[in-house]
Write a protein that holds these residues in place. Structure first.
Motif, short mmCIF file in Angstrom:
data_model
loop_
_atom_site.label_atom_id
_atom_site.label_comp_id
_atom_site.label_asym_id
_atom_site.label_seq_id
_atom_site.Cartn_x
_atom_site.Cartn_y
_atom_site.Cartn_z
N TYR A 334 33.54 105.43 72.28
CA TYR A 334 33.34 105.46 70.83
C TYR A 334 33.06 104.06 70.28
O TYR A 334 32.28 103.90 69.33
N GLN A 335 33.71 103.04 70.84
CA GLN A 335 33.41 101.67 70.40
C GLN A 335 31.96 101.31 70.71
O GLN A 335 31.26 100.72 69.88
N LEU A 351 35.89 107.33 66.10
CA LEU A 351 36.48 106.11 66.64
C LEU A 351 37.84 105.88 65.99
O LEU A 351 38.84 105.60 66.67
N ALA A 352 37.89 106.00 64.66
CA ALA A 352 39.16 105.81 63.95
C ALA A 352 40.19 106.84 64.38
O ALA A 352 41.38 106.53 64.52
N ALA A 366 42.80 98.49 62.75
CA ALA A 366 41.35 98.62 62.99
C ALA A 366 40.83 99.94 62.45
O ALA A 366 39.72 100.00 61.89
N ALA A 367 41.63 101.00 62.58
CA ALA A 367 41.21 102.30 62.07
C ALA A 367 41.03 102.26 60.56
O ALA A 367 40.08 102.85 60.02
N ALA A 372 37.51 102.76 55.96
CA ALA A 372 36.97 102.25 54.69
C ALA A 372 35.44 102.29 54.72
O ALA A 372 34.79 102.62 53.72
N LYS A 373 34.85 101.96 55.87
CA LYS A 373 33.40 102.00 56.00
C LYS A 373 32.88 103.45 55.96
O LYS A 373 31.83 103.71 55.39
N VAL A 374 33.63 104.36 56.58
CA VAL A 374 33.23 105.77 56.52
C VAL A 374 33.21 106.25 55.07
O VAL A 374 32.27 106.92 54.62
N ARG A 375 34.23 105.86 54.31
CA ARG A 375 34.36 106.37 52.94
C ARG A 375 33.32 105.81 52.00
O ARG A 375 33.04 106.40 50.95
#
Length: 454
Positions: A334-335, A351-352, A366-367, A372-375
């Motif tokens: 996933y990384q 990944l999270a 890290a998750a 935050a980027k997903v949202r």
């Protein structure tokens, strides 16, 4: 999805809109299943974007949903939402056929056909609301928010009949628009014509036996003749189907087949002697789906060895490993997939999820960054908010954990639960901070929605 997972409509508003147009069948009456898959969504968006642009529409304002259903159907509803059945996607033999259907549905959006139903729309909405309330009551009785969503998908046949059965004029208009969009994007309308010929065999069937697409998009000889003329005027060029589009389309069909079709059907489509990339992909996925994990991992490993920079292959192997508890190995895949496709929110979401399942403080932190980027791309994704709540809770930030649970319940349409978690967050957060103000806004908004239902 970052995973090939199934998601129920949770928001009541989305449910009401969807009830207006979905086709009748026992499976539909039990609930509509949406598929989220990063690779397939990426491919469909690649096919659709030049068509949206040709129509003068902003691709960012349009949403495409994938429905797990083996019937041939596609439709649009108000708000720029397009739905494609997996059965239709599997039936297309090259990308221009699928693009032709998308172009036709885009024509309906651009012409505002989804907004021109007047009393029919109002009457169907009333029927849909009645059905939704019945399902909502059943779901609340069980305490299962997914049951709320599944239970509300009823009564769609009475809403369907006549509501989006387009007139001849509207169908001709959408065809002409599709021809323009295909030409503008650099493709012949031959693909749409080919798909219509697939549908011609449906004309002789009784209405109850016809594919839903035929019932809502009546086909006429005039439409076929017009498309034939357009194809003659703009015939496909030998290299028109770009190799990349053809590759994406073949992989899309292979993935859908591997996950959704029987093992016997996959073997017929992709026999062992077929050594193409798509065939190997389909067989690996089918092996996984049918419990042969090691064979599936071997197949994915061979694909990755020959295509080490393919994010979606790493994602697929990551899913296989994650769902079988091999989290550390899944984390690596996933990384890699996220590094190769950093703008794909579904890959980053999984990944999270792996990071949180590994339950280490540094991975929880890290998750949170990944979530935050997903949202920023999917601010109403309930899974992203649920994982955010878990990470904040583990890190000791109970106020933000409660706020994340409020966001999750709001995204699901669970208004009372959203109010409760938002009020809890307000007690735990410092007054008048941005987080407290957001909790206050959520509480008020969810309370208004709850009042509307009562």
């Amino acid at each position: 999805m970052v995973r090939f997972k199934r998601m129920r409509f949770i928001k009541i508003f989305a449910l009401l809109l969807g009830l207006l147009v979905w086709a009748s069948s026992t499976a539909w009456a039990q609930g509509v299943t949406l598929i989220r898959d990063a690779e397939i969504e990426h491919s469909v968006r690649t096919f659709a974007t030049p068509l949206f642009q040709a129509a003068g529409l902003n691709p960012n304002n349009l949403e495409i949903f994938l429905i797990e259903d083996d019937s041939l159907n596609a439709f649009v509803i108000p708000g720029g939402k397009m739905f494609l059945n997996t059965g239709l996607m599997l039936s297309t033999e090259d990308p221009t056929q699928l693009m032709g259907v998308i172009a036709h549905e885009t024509g309906h959006i651009a012409a505002g056909h989804t907004f021109s139903r007047g009393d029919q729309m109002e009457n169907a909405m009333l029927k849909a609301i009645a059905g939704a309330l019945l399902g909502l009551g059943a779901g609340l009785a069980t305490g299962d928010s997914d049951a709320v969503a599944a239970g509300t998908i009823i009564g769609q046949d009475m809403a369907l009949r006549g509501l989006l059965s387009y007139t001849r004029g509207q169908e001709n208009s959408a065809d002409q628009s599709a021809i323009r969009y295909m030409r503008s994007a650099g493709y012949s309308p031959q693909g749409l014509l080919d798909f219509m010929r697939i549908m011609e065999d449906q004309e002789a069937l009784l209405s109850s036996s016809q594919e839903p697409y035929m019932r809502t998009h009546p086909l006429t000889r005039d439409r076929v003749r017009a498309l034939e003329q357009a194809a003659r005027e703009h015939p496909p060029e030998a290299n028109e189907i770009e190799s990349e589009l053809a590759r994406m389309h073949a992989r899309m069909r292979a993935k859908l087949s591997g996950f959704l079709e029987s093992e016997q059907r996959v073997q017929r489509r992709y026999p062992e002697e077929d050594t193409s990339l798509a065939a190997r992909y389909a067989r690996a996925i089918s092996d996984y789906r049918n419990g042969r994990l090691e064979s599936a991992l071997t197949g994915m490993g061979e694909l990755i060895d020959s295509h080490p920079d393919d994010a979606f292959f790493h994602e697929m192997r990551g899913q296989m490993l994650m769902e079988n508890g091999r989290l550390q190995e899944a984390l690596t895949d996933y990384q890699t997939a996220t590094e190769l496709q950093p703008e794909e929110p579904l890959i980053r979401l999984n990944l999270a999820q792996v990071q949180i399942q590994l339950d280490r403080r540094e991975l929880d932190e890290a998750a949170l960054s990944n979530l935050a980027k997903v949202r920023t791309q999917e601010g109403d994704n309930p899974t992203a908010w649920r994982l955010t709540a878990i990470a904040h809770g583990r890190l000791g930030d109970k106020g933000r954990a409660a706020l994340a649970l409020a966001e999750m319940n709001y995204a699901r349409g669970s208004w009372n639960e959203a109010v409760g978690q938002a009020e809890r967050a307000k007690k735990l957060l410092d007054n008048n901070t941005p987080a407290w103000l957001r909790a206050n806004d959520l509480s008020e908004a969810a309370a208004r929605e709850a009042d509307r239902q009562n």
